[in-house]
Enzyme design. Sequence first.
Site, PDB file in Angstrom:
ATOM      1  N   TRP A 104      12.072   6.743  19.832  1.00 55.84           N
ATOM      2  CA  TRP A 104      13.477   6.330  19.684  1.00 55.84           C
ATOM      3  C   TRP A 104      14.244   7.236  18.740  1.00 55.84           C
ATOM      4  CZ3 TRP A 104      17.077   2.314  20.629  1.00 55.84           C
ATOM      5  CH2 TRP A 104      18.081   2.159  19.665  1.00 55.84           C
ATOM      6  N   ASP A 116      21.434   7.637  15.188  1.00 57.80           N
ATOM      7  CA  ASP A 116      22.471   8.517  14.631  1.00 57.80           C
ATOM      8  C   ASP A 116      22.040   9.953  14.305  1.00 57.80           C
ATOM      9  OD1 ASP A 116      23.131   5.859  14.357  1.00 57.80           O
ATOM     10  OD2 ASP A 116      23.465   5.950  12.209  1.00 57.80           O
ATOM     11  N   GLN A 137      18.080   9.723  13.043  1.00 57.45           N
ATOM     12  CA  GLN A 137      17.356   8.473  12.829  1.00 57.45           C
ATOM     13  C   GLN A 137      16.256   8.399  13.883  1.00 57.45           C
ATOM     14  OE1 GLN A 137      18.472   5.492  10.422  1.00 57.45           O
ATOM     15  NE2 GLN A 137      18.381   7.576   9.643  1.00 57.45           N
ATOM     16  N   TRP A 147      14.162   0.709  18.106  1.00 57.91           N
ATOM     17  CA  TRP A 147      14.439   0.940  16.681  1.00 57.91           C
ATOM     18  C   TRP A 147      13.296   0.354  15.855  1.00 57.91           C
ATOM     19  CZ3 TRP A 147      15.280  -1.582  12.071  1.00 57.91           C
ATOM     20  CH2 TRP A 147      15.976  -0.874  11.079  1.00 57.91           C
ATOM     21  N   PHE A 174      17.685   5.384   6.058  1.00 62.30           N
ATOM     22  CA  PHE A 174      18.830   5.243   6.957  1.00 62.30           C
ATOM     23  C   PHE A 174      19.687   6.514   6.933  1.00 62.30           C
ATOM     24  CE2 PHE A 174      19.430   0.380   7.742  1.00 62.30           C
ATOM     25  CZ  PHE A 174      18.119   0.283   8.174  1.00 62.30           C
ATOM     26  N   ARG A 183      26.076   2.108   2.929  1.00 57.79           N
ATOM     27  CA  ARG A 183      25.208   3.114   3.558  1.00 57.79           C
ATOM     28  C   ARG A 183      25.950   4.296   4.177  1.00 57.79           C
ATOM     29  NH1 ARG A 183      24.707  -1.632   6.516  1.00 57.79           N
ATOM     30  NH2 ARG A 183      25.690  -1.614   8.582  1.00 57.79           N
ATOM     31  N   ASP A 184      25.122   5.277   4.596  1.00 59.45           N
ATOM     32  CA  ASP A 184      25.521   6.416   5.424  1.00 59.45           C
ATOM     33  C   ASP A 184      26.406   7.423   4.681  1.00 59.45           C
ATOM     34  OD1 ASP A 184      24.214   4.812   7.283  1.00 59.45           O
ATOM     35  OD2 ASP A 184      26.067   4.005   8.136  1.00 59.45           O
ATOM     36  N   GLU A 189      30.531   1.763   9.537  1.00 53.71           N
ATOM     37  CA  GLU A 189      29.325   2.571   9.340  1.00 53.71           C
ATOM     38  C   GLU A 189      29.650   4.058   9.498  1.00 53.71           C
ATOM     39  OE1 GLU A 189      25.742  -0.168  10.803  1.00 53.71           O
ATOM     40  OE2 GLU A 189      26.780   0.731  12.491  1.00 53.71           O
ATOM     41  N   TRP A 202      24.768   0.547  20.767  1.00 50.01           N
ATOM     42  CA  TRP A 202      23.793  -0.451  20.322  1.00 50.01           C
ATOM     43  C   TRP A 202      23.688  -1.580  21.338  1.00 50.01           C
ATOM     44  CZ3 TRP A 202      20.113   0.264  17.042  1.00 50.01           C
ATOM     45  CH2 TRP A 202      20.261   1.158  15.994  1.00 50.01           C
TER      46      TRP A 202
HETATM   47  C1  FRU Z   1      24.481   3.206  12.713  1.00 53.14           C
HETATM   48  C2  FRU Z   1      23.449   2.648  11.767  1.00 53.14           C
HETATM   49  C3  FRU Z   1      23.704   3.121  10.353  1.00 53.14           C
HETATM   50  C4  FRU Z   1      22.350   3.017   9.723  1.00 53.14           C
HETATM   51  C5  FRU Z   1      21.447   3.419  10.860  1.00 53.14           C
HETATM   52  C6  FRU Z   1      20.099   2.734  10.844  1.00 53.14           C
HETATM   53  O1  FRU Z   1      24.066   3.334  14.011  1.00 53.14           O
HETATM   54  O2  FRU Z   1      23.437   1.230  11.851  1.00 53.14           O
HETATM   55  O3  FRU Z   1      24.699   2.386   9.683  1.00 53.14           O
HETATM   56  O4  FRU Z   1      22.219   3.846   8.620  1.00 53.14           O
HETATM   57  O5  FRU Z   1      22.137   3.097  12.052  1.00 53.14           O
HETATM   58  O6  FRU Z   1      19.255   3.297  11.787  1.00 53.14           O
END
Ligand code: FRU
Length: 495
Positions: free
Chosen positions: A36, A39, A55, A63, A98, A167-168, A224, A307
């Site tokens: 899998w 991002d 990711q 995931w 993440f 995050r991110d 995000e 998603w």
């Molecule tokens: C976006 C997200 C981010 C997070 C990551 C986790 O697609 O939800 O916010 O860091 O994926 O895999």
Amino acid sequence: MESNALQKAQIYENQKSTCISDEDRPVFHVTGSVGWINDPNGFSVYGGEYHLFFQYHPYSTSWGPMHWGHVKSEDLLHWQRLPIALAPDSPWDAFGCFSGSGIETPDGQHMLLYTGVRHEPSEDGTVREFQTQCIAIGDGVHYRKLSGNPVITAAQLPAGGSSVDFRDPKIWWEKAESCYYAVVGNRAADGSGSILLYRSENGLQWEFITILAASRNKWGRMWECPDFFPLDGRQVLIVNPQEMAPSEQGFHPGDNTACFIGDYDKASHHFAYGHPQPVDWGIDFYAPQTLQTPDGRRILIGWMQSWASANAKPKDALWFGQMTLPRELSIQNGRLFQTPVRELDACRCNPTVYRSVRISENQQLDGICGRVVDLTLDIRPADAQGYSFFQFTVAESSRYGTFIRYTPKTGMVSIDRSRSGLNSDIVHSREFPVADRSGCLKIRAVLDRFSLELFFNDGEQAASLTLYTPQSSDSISFEADGAVLLDVEKYSLAL
Ligand code: FRU
């Protein structure tokens, strides 16, 4: 010393990726070696090469505990696989590494700024999640997490900011001030998204500067994967709002990618912005990230998946999730334009060209077919009566087809992938307006085995979707109700 978790993942990846033949993957679009991906992360220039992380959960096509996969390229199209860079193996990221970003430091190191997620039991027996920002330093192949992690914690949150949805980080270097800045997504006290701005002299100590932008429950909930960059004299903020309501700007319900074009005052850190616009009008697109090339172009790459449909995959799939083509960005008439990177032109071969073909019924054109192709269509009415619709179909056979239809009267384009190989109850179609040019429309369509990316009117709008039609379904056909004059340029694409 690499951790057990990292070594184990690298060995697993090496063994399992040999089970997937090149023919079972896209040619140009990045996938994981196995398993899998979501991002794009750490999209950056390091040592004169483009690096892309993502990711990654190599162990299944769903995931799971997030690792960072890694590839690099000299032209954004030929990608070389590198060992997995990060595994969730530290106290601050045991639940996952993440999303985050990467940058070349002034002393020539590759610095990754990512979100470490950890879970802790609370007194009431429930588990609490914490998200913090962490650093890893590398040489383009091997990465070492700082022992001083995390470098941005709840202590640097504004009042009411959530330490669960934090995050991110996207980092950049501000040359005039000789310092780093980063934007980070956060959930504010009103439950919706905000973008926090941080500053650091050395990448290790960070101070909170301001809340750069906020949803205030107007444009979705949590935001995000932010990105913030200058473009054509303006400043662009890209965010990915969750739980959006449909809106007249063209957003659909659920997760979207939104772009605010505004103006940024670097001295006061004030970002003035108006309404957002969708970045991609298709079905599968999320969490893009950008970099600036040495020759000054701003390039965007996104996760070509949503998603909402992430559980719908072909049976027996060994990889799942792919990136979009890298796209060059520009602002024209206040809108974000996207076109495939110009490097793709060098991969075009075997041209087939038609000028002013009259289309009035369903027909195919000799030499116009294939599943790895770059196709440009220029459509206009053939006579004063006009036409009620024009449709073209790709990845077609008697059983399958992906349909793109333009209805000039309403100015709407619809895309339909319900006969594209995935019999799952997911979103299979979208409809969106294109600028009215009285029946004239330009479409560039890039097909790469398992995807279709559409660019309308020289990049004014983009629409992406994945498809899993058997590769033998490779016909392309055209149809009009009324008469259309069509210019077609078709190239095969080869690395
Ligand atoms: C976006 C997200 C981010 C997070 C990551 C986790 O697609 O939800 O916010 O860091 O994926 O895999």
